[in-house]
Design a protein around this motif. Structure first.
Motif, PDB file in Angstrom:
ATOM      1  N   LYS A   1       0.924  -1.333  -0.056  1.00 54.70           N
ATOM      2  CA  LYS A   1      -0.003   0.163   0.012  1.00 54.70           C
ATOM      3  C   LYS A   1       0.783   1.331  -0.078  1.00 54.70           C
ATOM      4  O   LYS A   1       2.240   1.140   0.494  1.00 54.70           O
ATOM      5  CB  LYS A   1      -0.874   0.116   1.182  1.00 54.70           C
ATOM      6  N   MET A   2       0.262   2.338  -0.453  1.00 53.65           N
ATOM      7  CA  MET A   2       1.137   3.739  -0.408  1.00 53.65           C
ATOM      8  C   MET A   2       1.544   4.067   1.045  1.00 53.65           C
ATOM      9  O   MET A   2       2.796   4.609   1.034  1.00 53.65           O
ATOM     10  CB  MET A   2      -0.070   4.609  -0.850  1.00 53.65           C
TER      11      MET A   2
ATOM     12  N   PHE B   1       5.090   2.798   2.068  1.00 52.33           N
ATOM     13  CA  PHE B   1       6.209   3.718   1.720  1.00 52.33           C
ATOM     14  C   PHE B   1       6.378   4.940   2.494  1.00 52.33           C
ATOM     15  O   PHE B   1       7.511   5.085   2.985  1.00 52.33           O
ATOM     16  CB  PHE B   1       5.834   4.214   0.140  1.00 52.33           C
TER      17      PHE B   1
ATOM     18  N   ILE C   1      -0.059   0.266  -7.755  1.00 53.23           N
ATOM     19  CA  ILE C   1       0.124   1.665  -7.310  1.00 53.23           C
ATOM     20  C   ILE C   1       0.797   2.316  -8.413  1.00 53.23           C
ATOM     21  O   ILE C   1       2.102   2.006  -8.732  1.00 53.23           O
ATOM     22  CB  ILE C   1       1.036   1.530  -5.901  1.00 53.23           C
TER      23      ILE C   1
ATOM     24  N   ASP D   1       0.729   8.526  -8.736  1.00 50.37           N
ATOM     25  CA  ASP D   1      -0.215   8.579  -7.410  1.00 50.37           C
ATOM     26  C   ASP D   1       0.374   8.541  -6.219  1.00 50.37           C
ATOM     27  O   ASP D   1       0.352   9.384  -5.165  1.00 50.37           O
ATOM     28  CB  ASP D   1      -1.456   7.392  -7.688  1.00 50.37           C
ATOM     29  N   LEU D   2       1.478   7.371  -6.229  1.00 50.49           N
ATOM     30  CA  LEU D   2       2.207   7.281  -4.908  1.00 50.49           C
ATOM     31  C   LEU D   2       3.091   8.477  -4.670  1.00 50.49           C
ATOM     32  O   LEU D   2       3.003   8.996  -3.456  1.00 50.49           O
ATOM     33  CB  LEU D   2       3.383   6.298  -5.279  1.00 50.49           C
ATOM     34  N   LYS D   3       3.595   9.155  -5.758  1.00 48.48           N
ATOM     35  CA  LYS D   3       4.446  10.356  -5.254  1.00 48.48           C
ATOM     36  C   LYS D   3       3.560  11.581  -5.008  1.00 48.48           C
ATOM     37  O   LYS D   3       4.069  12.113  -4.016  1.00 48.48           O
ATOM     38  CB  LYS D   3       5.216  10.776  -6.588  1.00 48.48           C
TER      39      LYS D   3
ATOM     40  N   TYR E   1       0.843  11.113  -3.453  1.00 47.12           N
ATOM     41  CA  TYR E   1       0.285  10.792  -1.887  1.00 47.12           C
ATOM     42  C   TYR E   1       1.477  11.093  -0.663  1.00 47.12           C
ATOM     43  O   TYR E   1       1.521  11.786   0.094  1.00 47.12           O
ATOM     44  CB  TYR E   1       0.152   9.429  -1.773  1.00 47.12           C
TER      45      TYR E   1
END
Lengths: 194, 251
Positions: B206-207, B210, B233, B237-239, B241
């Motif tokens: 999951k985000m 990280f 993911i 989007d991850l970055k 977030y």
């Protein structure tokens, strides 16, 4: 457009040649004085250690050749440090284009400084149109101090250091434009357009 | 500010990416060059290519692949898998790799870390460590995590740093494949004890994982494979977030 990439005992020059190829420039890795003198642009790349690099350049009189060049010139990473006056790395006298000292990062945080960091206080056509957050990729343990006249961009890691330098036809960048994604590509494009 | 790095890992066999990859926009998702290029465009900070080719003859294709990657991709990349000699390293760096990683061969012959660092500089030598906790003690494992050794992970990490490693890629075999989060405890312990960057690997699902590995785990970079390959993911989007959560990241 003929770009000469100076061949000496430094590592990772292949990536610079490939980056030039991606931009459609004809680049040649060379230590031939005539080829370097006649090139439209000269790139001085490098990763390695200052003392042995300077020794190599002096033995082949490439030090005097570099100092005499008049065309747009771009030093990268170790190339930037060698263009300065002096490096703490093994107590090395460098080329002296920039009257600046190169020092080792303090051990307060992790050294080398590896990864992406921001270019700030940019003021040069070389860095035009980089967008809002120009991040560049760094791998180094030594940094060039700030200079009131010749520092044209800064980066912060524990302290502010010279991210880019400019004096007459000499430009130099501590980060690796050839590895800095679109930001790096734009900087190289701007250099080729000088 | 130096940013935290997000690193997709591509497993390579005979010059092709393995592990099912699910990318509709790619003509050929099995082509490591195309996949790497897409990740670079999406904002990956670096790439790792891990060669799992078994035979020596077929390893020649790795140098050819590295050349193609270097010609195409404008972010740094590391090549690992089966590297055991200074000559191996030289061939890969000359082909355009930015860094190489060694794992089992360094455990077997620790002095190769010294030799490689002396020859090419610490900045391009990553030592990968696979660790597994056995009855409360962290032991180094080799051969893809299958073979236990008597080395204590924390001690081995310090030793390779002193021998000249420029970065540690730490994979928790207890967490790898679980999608339950990175091994924040040991990652933090090693990252705090060492003066070189630590890349955390194993367990991303999951985000939030990280965010946790960058804060609680004190990792300098985080590596993952399947969650990126299967688009569970997306990197942008991850970055976004992580940026919202206050993690320093390159957007």
């Amino acid at each position: 457009m003929q770009v000469a990439v100076i061949k000496y005992n430094a590592g990772n020059v292949r990536s610079v040649l490939y980056a030039m190829e991606r931009l459609g420039a004809k680049a040649e890795l060379t230590d031939d004085p005539d080829t370097i003198l006649q090139a439209d642009k000269v790139i001085f790349p490098g990763q390695g250690e200052a003392k042995s690099a300077m020794k190599y350049l002096r033995e082949r009189e490439l030090d005097q050749l570099i100092q005499s060049l008049k065309q747009p010139f771009l030093g990268i990473c170790l190339g930037l440090q060698l263009l300065c006056e002096y490096s703490e790395e093994k107590d090395t006298t460098c080329l002296g284009i920039f009257p600046i000292q190169v020092k080792k990062f303090p051990a307060r945080e992790k050294v080398p400084h590896i990864g992406w960091n921001l270019l700030t206080d940019t003021s040069t056509p070389l860095l035009s149109d980089l967008g809002e957050n120009p991040f560049a990729y760094y791998v180094h343990s030594y940094y060039a101090e700030l200079h009131p006249e010749f520092t044209i961009a800064k980066t912060h890691y524990m302290l502010d250091f010279s991210a880019l330098l400019h004096r007459d036809n000499f430009f130099a960048m501590q980060a690796h434009p050839e590895k800095s994604s679109l930001t790096g590509e734009k900087i190289l494009k701007n250099f080729l357009a000088l | 500010m130096l940013t935290k790095r997000i690193i997709p890992c591509l497993d390579i066999k005979d010059g092709r990416t393995v592990k099912g990859v699910n990318f509709v926009e790619l003509r050929d998702a099995g082509d490591p060059v195309e996949l790497g290029k897409l990740y670079a465009l999406e904002g990956a900070d670096e790439l790792v290519f891990l060669d799992i080719t078994a035979t020596v003859e077929k390893r020649k294709t790795l140098v050819e692949l590295v050349t193609k990657v270097a010609k195409t991709i404008n972010i740094p990349f590391t090549v690992g898998g089966g590297i055991s000699t200074v000559e191996d390293v030289k061939a890969l760096l000359n082909a355009g790799a930015d860094k190489i990683s060694v794992n089992s061969s360094a455990v077997k012959h620790p002095e190769i870390v010294d030799q490689m660092a002396a020859e090419f500089g610490s900045q391009c030598i990553v030592v990968a460590i696979d660790t597994k906790n056995i009855d409360g003690v962290d032991f180094v494992h080799t051969h893809g995590g299958r073979k236990p050794t008597l080395k204590i992970t924390q001690e081995w990490a310090k030793e390779v740093m002193e021998r000249g490693a420029g970065e540690i890629l730490l994979t928790s075999m207890d967490h790898d494949g679980t999608k339950s989060g990175f091994a924040n405890g040991i990652t933090s312990e090693i990252s705090s004890a060492l003066s070189i960057p630590v890349i955390a690997s194993g367990g991303a699902g999951k985000m939030e994982h990280f965010k946790d590995v960058f804060t609680a785990g004190k990792a300098d970079a985080a590596l993952a494979a399947s969650i990126f390959h299967f688009k569970e993911i997306p990197i942008p989007d991850l970055k976004a977030y992580l940026d919202r959560e206050g993690v320093t990241i390159r957007i």
